[in-house]
Design a protein around this motif. Structure first.
Motif, short mmCIF file in Angstrom:
data_model
loop_
_atom_site.label_atom_id
_atom_site.label_comp_id
_atom_site.label_asym_id
_atom_site.label_seq_id
_atom_site.Cartn_x
_atom_site.Cartn_y
_atom_site.Cartn_z
N ASP A 90 0.82 -1.21 0.00
CA ASP A 90 0.00 0.00 0.00
C ASP A 90 0.86 1.26 0.00
N ILE A 91 1.94 1.23 0.76
CA ILE A 91 2.83 2.39 0.80
C ILE A 91 3.50 2.58 -0.57
N LEU A 92 3.90 1.47 -1.19
CA LEU A 92 4.49 1.55 -2.52
C LEU A 92 3.49 2.12 -3.53
N LEU A 93 2.24 1.66 -3.47
CA LEU A 93 1.21 2.17 -4.37
C LEU A 93 1.00 3.66 -4.17
N TYR A 94 1.00 4.11 -2.92
CA TYR A 94 0.86 5.54 -2.63
C TYR A 94 1.96 6.34 -3.32
N TYR A 95 3.21 5.89 -3.19
CA TYR A 95 4.32 6.62 -3.79
C TYR A 95 4.32 6.52 -5.31
#
Length: 151
Positions: A90-95
């Motif tokens: 999820d953090i990767l998708l956000y970035y």
């Protein structure tokens, strides 16, 4: 035991992430200044996955490793009681979404700058966006490496 785990994580990640020491210290500073970190636990994240670099204390609470704090998009001086599940995907998708938005805005600004008379503020905004894009790109690379190493 916690220090031993941190040392193992450091050894593993330092061989995979360029400038690891700099990122580690930046994450440590960020962790120590974060409103969600109480000196022992991160109050923002609820642990859902044991394959992340953290020092486990008990139950769902985490003493975050500084590299997690480096990539954390929830760093804030404003404290919210709401907990979120920690998921590196999820953090990767956000970035990734943030990078696309920044790239679109840079392209828009560069198209406006094609004219002869453009405000100096456009150039400054473009330079700021490029610096932000570089930071986001580093965080994406770190996250991909974390996922590769710990998944």
């Amino acid at each position: 035991m916690e220090k031993f785990r941190e040392i193992l994580i450091d050894i593993t990640l330092s061989s995979h992430i360029p400038n690891y020491k700099d990122l580690f210290y930046e994450g440590k500073k960020k962790r120590d200044l974060c409103a969600y970190y109480d000196g022992t636990y991160c109050k923002r994240f609820r642990i859902t996955n044991t394959n992340i670099p953290a020092n486990w204390i008990s139950g769902n609470k985490m003493n975050p490793h500084p590299i997690i704090c480096f990539v954390c998009p929830h760093f804030s001086i404003r404290y919210e009681e709401k907990e979120v599940a920690l998921d590196l995907f999820d953090i990767l998708l956000y970035y990734e979404e943030l990078r696309e938005t920044i790239e679109r805005e840079i392209n828009f600004i560069e198209n406006k700058m094609m004219g002869i008379n453009y405000p100096l503020s456009l150039k400054r905004r473009r330079d700021d966006l490029i610096a932000l894009l570089n930071d986001v790109t580093i965080k994406i690379k770190v996250l991909k490496e974390l996922l590769r190493v710990f998944k």
